[in-house]
Design a protein around this motif. Structure first.
Motif, PDB file in Angstrom:
ATOM      1  N   ALA A 346      38.503  64.225  33.883  1.00 32.33           N
ATOM      2  CA  ALA A 346      37.927  65.467  34.398  1.00 32.33           C
ATOM      3  C   ALA A 346      38.981  66.360  35.042  1.00 32.33           C
ATOM      4  CB  ALA A 346      36.829  65.146  35.407  1.00 32.33           C
ATOM      5  N   LEU A 347      39.995  65.753  35.627  1.00 35.59           N
ATOM      6  CA  LEU A 347      41.034  66.524  36.310  1.00 35.59           C
ATOM      7  C   LEU A 347      42.062  67.093  35.346  1.00 35.59           C
ATOM      8  CD1 LEU A 347      41.564  64.101  39.315  1.00 35.59           C
ATOM      9  CD2 LEU A 347      40.495  66.362  39.404  1.00 35.59           C
ATOM     10  N   GLY A 348      42.194  66.472  34.168  1.00 35.27           N
ATOM     11  CA  GLY A 348      43.202  66.927  33.221  1.00 35.27           C
ATOM     12  C   GLY A 348      44.604  66.596  33.702  1.00 35.27           C
ATOM     13  N   ASN A 349      45.583  66.830  32.831  1.00 38.74           N
ATOM     14  CA  ASN A 349      46.978  66.566  33.178  1.00 38.74           C
ATOM     15  C   ASN A 349      47.859  67.509  32.359  1.00 38.74           C
ATOM     16  OD1 ASN A 349      49.578  65.412  33.630  1.00 38.74           O
ATOM     17  ND2 ASN A 349      48.631  63.425  34.056  1.00 38.74           N
ATOM     18  N   PRO A 350      48.001  68.758  32.812  1.00 47.72           N
ATOM     19  CA  PRO A 350      48.758  69.753  32.035  1.00 47.72           C
ATOM     20  C   PRO A 350      50.194  69.338  31.746  1.00 47.72           C
ATOM     21  CG  PRO A 350      47.507  70.809  33.796  1.00 47.72           C
ATOM     22  CD  PRO A 350      47.419  69.337  34.031  1.00 47.72           C
ATOM     23  N   LEU A 351      50.840  68.661  32.693  1.00 50.47           N
ATOM     24  CA  LEU A 351      52.229  68.257  32.491  1.00 50.47           C
ATOM     25  C   LEU A 351      52.359  67.312  31.305  1.00 50.47           C
ATOM     26  CD1 LEU A 351      55.186  68.163  33.421  1.00 50.47           C
ATOM     27  CD2 LEU A 351      54.560  66.265  34.936  1.00 50.47           C
ATOM     28  N   ILE A 352      51.507  66.298  31.255  1.00 56.87           N
ATOM     29  CA  ILE A 352      51.559  65.330  30.159  1.00 56.87           C
ATOM     30  C   ILE A 352      51.099  65.968  28.853  1.00 56.87           C
ATOM     31  CG2 ILE A 352      50.629  63.138  29.331  1.00 56.87           C
ATOM     32  CD1 ILE A 352      52.716  62.964  31.608  1.00 56.87           C
ATOM     33  N   ARG A 353      50.134  66.862  28.926  1.00 59.27           N
ATOM     34  CA  ARG A 353      49.682  67.561  27.714  1.00 59.27           C
ATOM     35  C   ARG A 353      50.819  68.380  27.111  1.00 59.27           C
ATOM     36  NH1 ARG A 353      46.007  71.912  29.455  1.00 59.27           N
ATOM     37  NH2 ARG A 353      48.022  72.919  29.771  1.00 59.27           N
ATOM     38  N   ASP A 354      51.543  69.105  27.961  1.00 58.40           N
ATOM     39  CA  ASP A 354      52.636  69.935  27.455  1.00 58.40           C
ATOM     40  C   ASP A 354      53.804  69.086  26.957  1.00 58.40           C
ATOM     41  OD1 ASP A 354      51.097  72.089  28.177  1.00 58.40           O
ATOM     42  OD2 ASP A 354      52.189  72.504  30.035  1.00 58.40           O
ATOM     43  N   LEU A 355      54.024  67.932  27.574  1.00 55.87           N
ATOM     44  CA  LEU A 355      55.150  67.073  27.202  1.00 55.87           C
ATOM     45  C   LEU A 355      54.876  66.286  25.933  1.00 55.87           C
ATOM     46  CD1 LEU A 355      57.958  65.954  28.105  1.00 55.87           C
ATOM     47  CD2 LEU A 355      56.695  64.121  29.265  1.00 55.87           C
ATOM     48  N   THR A 356      53.684  65.711  25.828  1.00 57.16           N
ATOM     49  CA  THR A 356      53.387  64.787  24.732  1.00 57.16           C
ATOM     50  C   THR A 356      52.392  65.330  23.713  1.00 57.16           C
ATOM     51  OG1 THR A 356      51.507  63.733  25.852  1.00 57.16           O
ATOM     52  CG2 THR A 356      53.708  62.883  26.365  1.00 57.16           C
ATOM     53  N   GLY A 357      51.631  66.337  24.105  1.00 56.33           N
ATOM     54  CA  GLY A 357      50.553  66.810  23.248  1.00 56.33           C
ATOM     55  C   GLY A 357      49.264  66.035  23.447  1.00 56.33           C
ATOM     56  N   ILE A 358      49.270  65.046  24.328  1.00 62.30           N
ATOM     57  CA  ILE A 358      48.075  64.248  24.606  1.00 62.30           C
ATOM     58  C   ILE A 358      47.288  64.906  25.736  1.00 62.30           C
ATOM     59  CG2 ILE A 358      47.192  62.017  25.373  1.00 62.30           C
ATOM     60  CD1 ILE A 358      49.744  60.749  24.228  1.00 62.30           C
ATOM     61  N   ASP A 359      46.057  65.276  25.463  1.00 68.29           N
ATOM     62  CA  ASP A 359      45.188  65.894  26.461  1.00 68.29           C
ATOM     63  C   ASP A 359      44.207  64.841  26.957  1.00 68.29           C
ATOM     64  OD1 ASP A 359      43.542  67.428  28.031  1.00 68.29           O
ATOM     65  OD2 ASP A 359      43.258  69.027  26.549  1.00 68.29           O
ATOM     66  N   VAL A 360      44.402  64.371  28.180  1.00 69.82           N
ATOM     67  CA  VAL A 360      43.555  63.288  28.688  1.00 69.82           C
ATOM     68  C   VAL A 360      42.102  63.720  28.836  1.00 69.82           C
ATOM     69  CG1 VAL A 360      45.473  62.157  29.882  1.00 69.82           C
ATOM     70  CG2 VAL A 360      44.070  63.831  31.116  1.00 69.82           C
ATOM     71  N   ARG A 361      41.840  65.018  28.839  1.00 67.66           N
ATOM     72  CA  ARG A 361      40.451  65.478  28.944  1.00 67.66           C
ATOM     73  C   ARG A 361      39.626  65.033  27.743  1.00 67.66           C
ATOM     74  NH1 ARG A 361      41.485  71.771  29.825  1.00 67.66           N
ATOM     75  NH2 ARG A 361      42.821  71.257  28.035  1.00 67.66           N
ATOM     76  N   THR A 362      40.294  64.715  26.642  1.00 64.58           N
ATOM     77  CA  THR A 362      39.597  64.253  25.433  1.00 64.58           C
ATOM     78  C   THR A 362      39.574  62.731  25.328  1.00 64.58           C
ATOM     79  OG1 THR A 362      41.592  64.243  24.038  1.00 64.58           O
ATOM     80  CG2 THR A 362      40.407  66.327  24.262  1.00 64.58           C
ATOM     81  N   ARG A 363      40.057  62.047  26.362  1.00 63.88           N
ATOM     82  CA  ARG A 363      40.187  60.590  26.275  1.00 63.88           C
ATOM     83  C   ARG A 363      39.383  59.852  27.341  1.00 63.88           C
ATOM     84  NH1 ARG A 363      45.955  58.463  24.033  1.00 63.88           N
ATOM     85  NH2 ARG A 363      46.110  59.849  22.224  1.00 63.88           N
ATOM     86  N   SER A 364      38.315  60.439  27.803  1.00 63.03           N
ATOM     87  CA  SER A 364      37.468  59.763  28.785  1.00 63.03           C
ATOM     88  C   SER A 364      36.765  58.580  28.135  1.00 63.03           C
ATOM     89  CB  SER A 364      36.431  60.728  29.354  1.00 63.03           C
ATOM     90  OG  SER A 364      35.481  60.035  30.138  1.00 63.03           O
ATOM     91  N   VAL A 365      36.907  57.406  28.733  1.00 59.97           N
ATOM     92  CA  VAL A 365      36.251  56.222  28.171  1.00 59.97           C
ATOM     93  C   VAL A 365      34.760  56.217  28.483  1.00 59.97           C
ATOM     94  CG1 VAL A 365      38.350  54.842  28.285  1.00 59.97           C
ATOM     95  CG2 VAL A 365      36.783  54.842  30.241  1.00 59.97           C
ATOM     96  N   ALA A 366      34.311  57.152  29.335  1.00 61.61           N
ATOM     97  CA  ALA A 366      32.894  57.204  29.698  1.00 61.61           C
ATOM     98  C   ALA A 366      32.057  57.939  28.663  1.00 61.61           C
ATOM     99  CB  ALA A 366      32.731  57.875  31.066  1.00 61.61           C
ATOM    100  N   GLU A 367      32.713  58.697  27.787  1.00 60.39           N
ATOM    101  CA  GLU A 367      31.971  59.428  26.763  1.00 60.39           C
ATOM    102  C   GLU A 367      31.356  58.454  25.765  1.00 60.39           C
ATOM    103  OE1 GLU A 367      31.410  62.591  26.700  1.00 60.39           O
ATOM    104  OE2 GLU A 367      32.651  63.101  28.431  1.00 60.39           O
ATOM    105  N   ALA A 368      30.097  58.681  25.440  1.00 58.38           N
ATOM    106  CA  ALA A 368      29.384  57.764  24.539  1.00 58.38           C
ATOM    107  C   ALA A 368      30.060  57.670  23.178  1.00 58.38           C
ATOM    108  CB  ALA A 368      27.935  58.225  24.382  1.00 58.38           C
ATOM    109  N   ALA A 369      30.616  58.788  22.721  1.00 59.24           N
ATOM    110  CA  ALA A 369      31.230  58.809  21.393  1.00 59.24           C
ATOM    111  C   ALA A 369      32.719  58.463  21.426  1.00 59.24           C
ATOM    112  CB  ALA A 369      31.045  60.191  20.764  1.00 59.24           C
ATOM    113  N   SER A 370      33.234  58.113  22.599  1.00 52.93           N
ATOM    114  CA  SER A 370      34.670  57.866  22.725  1.00 52.93           C
ATOM    115  C   SER A 370      35.083  56.590  22.001  1.00 52.93           C
ATOM    116  CB  SER A 370      35.064  57.758  24.197  1.00 52.93           C
ATOM    117  OG  SER A 370      36.434  57.429  24.322  1.00 52.93           O
ATOM    118  N   SER A 371      36.200  56.673  21.278  1.00 50.21           N
ATOM    119  CA  SER A 371      36.759  55.493  20.614  1.00 50.21           C
ATOM    120  C   SER A 371      37.902  54.896  21.420  1.00 50.21           C
ATOM    121  CB  SER A 371      37.268  55.876  19.218  1.00 50.21           C
ATOM    122  OG  SER A 371      38.288  56.866  19.313  1.00 50.21           O
TER     123      SER A 371
END
Length: 514
Positions: A346-371
């Protein structure tokens, strides 16, 4: 806290080890007595933060605060979806910071205690892993509370670098609600703690060196030895030069840099030996740099033989994300992606997103459809990785980073490492010791030993390209650079084949290799 977090019985079982740890570790990393009864009282499974203990739904609170919905200042914790009052928020944050400041020095001391437990009184490292597990969720709670305060207009947050540590600093907000909130006792004290610890250890090291030199001067053998005893010489003497004329022409500042740069140090233990062959390269991407606070979100590894041919039966033609990478001698490529808790996402991580391209906002394990799954909650992933790390030396660039995360995330890794079943090779000291292109200059006063620079100097990465900052891609250019570098060193009789080179596979490991 997510359902997966509550279904971790090993967190309760880890407390069974407190008796072993308390007998061997009475003080934490800051020389403060450890209250092991307090450690035993922590609810590692359901959360050690005050908000978690009071069942406050911080995600709902953040949503409410962000939407500008005003709730009564008398909102109680019996209404978990309501936004807390300014004073409640202050008190929650203050208590959580106090818990973290008390717990983290305990975690920090565990490594040295475990590794120097030569009588093996401490059988397992699961208690430090459990404490780190709980501390990560506590850090998420602290970050959520801070963000709720921002949304309520109580404060703003700026990042400040304070010596070794960057910390968030709270500044009074513009909202009228901020008028009665005191910020002094809810500021982050991490920099004060870490910098004071480093200063204390540096002073202890200087004192030891001074004592050792005194012993050396008192050594009677030095009376008859040309130049005196150098038993405890830490490199304070002059390096000298056979060609005085040339040395006088060299800038004194650069000479001093080179003298310091070329001294042998602890990193040399990670250098490869002349017989190193089959290795597993590995690189991880994380949401930060502190293994007791952040999460592993990407792991990439592959294999390469430094001497023998690539296995004939290994699949060929692997396609990396970077289309211009060629697999070459690499084989067994693997990429593993992991998620983060809902609060972290929910908080996001702009630094890691800009560095790696990984957006943690899309990686919540609480989402029902999350893999995605959390690495520190996935025993099968940990076991599989550990088995691979034990089979041959593993290679990383700045390997202490990976090692520190494995210690606090991978079940069985610390025990296996201490038993001598794991060997670590680091390409960073290869760059530092054996690559002339890395020497210090005005632009890089401590030498240019980034993976990007090392890979380019060794022909593993085109000068027009940049390090990708993804596990598998960075692993690949590292191994290609290492193999090329070893080939050059072998041909020139340097490095492992020089007078100070190591026989065998080299690398750092503990105990006896049988």
């Amino acid at each position: 806290m997510s359902e997966s977090t509550t279904n971790q019985p090993w967190l309760d079982d880890a407390k069974q080890d407190i008796g072993q740890w308390s007998a061997s570790m009475p003080k934490d990393a800051d020389e403060q007595p450890i209250d092991w009864q307090w450690i035993a009282s922590l609810d590692l499974r359901h959360g050690i933060g005050v908000a978690a203990q009071q069942h406050i739904d911080l995600l709902s609170a953040l949503c409410t605060a962000s939407a500008g919905n005003v709730t009564s200042e008398s909102s109680s914790t019996s209404q978990p979806s309501a936004r807390p009052s300014a004073q409640q928020l202050h008190d929650l944050l203050k208590d959580d910071l106090a818990i973290r400041d008390r717990l983290e020095p305990v975690i920090a001391q565990c490594n040295s205690t475990f590794m120097t437990d030569f009588d093996r009184l401490i059988a397992s490292y699961r208690l430090p892993r459990a404490l780190a597990y709980a501390n990560r969720r506590l850090c998420d709670e602290i970050a959520m509370l801070r963000q709720i305060g921002v949304a309520m207009g109580l404060w703003t947050i700026t990042e400040e670098r304070r010596e070794r540590v960057t910390v968030p600093v709270l500044q009074s907000g513009s909202s009228a609600a901020a008028g009665g909130v005191v910020l002094d006792d809810i500021q982050d004290c991490t920099s004060d703690i870490v910098n004071a610890r480093a200063a204390r250890r540096a002073a202890e090291k200087r004192q030891k060196h001074a004592s050792d030199r005194s012993v050396s001067r008192a050594n009677l053998g030095g009376v008859t030895s040309p130049g005196g005893s150098t038993l405890f010489d830490y490199g304070s003497g002059s390096t000298g030069s056979a060609n005085g004329t040339q040395e006088n022409a060299v800038d004194q500042k650069q000479t001093s840099r080179l003298s310091e740069y070329r001294k042998s140090d602890w990193r040399d233990a990670y250098l490869p030996g002349r017989d190193v062959d089959n290795v597993m390269g590995i690189d991880i991407e994380t949401t930060g740099t502190d293994p007791a606070r952040v999460y592993i979100i990407d792991v990439g590894f592959e294999y390469m033989n430094m001497i023998s041919p690539r296995p004939a039966d290994a699949p060929a033609g692997y396609q990396y994300e970077q289309g211009y990478y060629e697999a070459g001698d690499a084989y067994g490529q693997s990429r593993l992606a992991f998620g983060v808790p809902a609060e972290n996402a929910a908080l996001g991580n702009p630094l890691i997103r800009d560095l790696t391209g990984i957006d943690v906002r899309t990686r919540s394990v609480a989402e029902a459809a999350s893999s995605f799954r959390l690495f520190d909650e996935w025993p099968a992933a940990q076991i599989g990785l550990l088995q691979r790390l034990e089979q041959q030396p593993y290679v990383a660039h700045n390997a202490r980073f990976e090692h520190s995360f494995f210690m606090l995330n991978v079940a069985g890794y610390a025990e296996s490492y201490r038993a001598g079943k794991i060997t670590i090779i680091d390409t960073l000291p290869m760059s530092r010791r054996w690559d002339e292109g890395s020497i210090p200059d005005d632009e890089h006063p401590y030498g240019n030993n980034t993976l990007d620079a090392y890979a380019k100097r060794q022909g593993a990465l085109d000068e027009s390209k940049s390090e990708r900052h993804l596990g598998l891609e960075d692993t690949h250019i590292m191994l290609v650079a290492m193999k090329h570098h070893l080939g050059v060193l072998r041909a020139e009789g340097r490095g492992p084949w020089g007078v100070d080179g190591k026989f065998g596979i080299g690398g750092k490991h503990c105990g006896r290799r049988r």
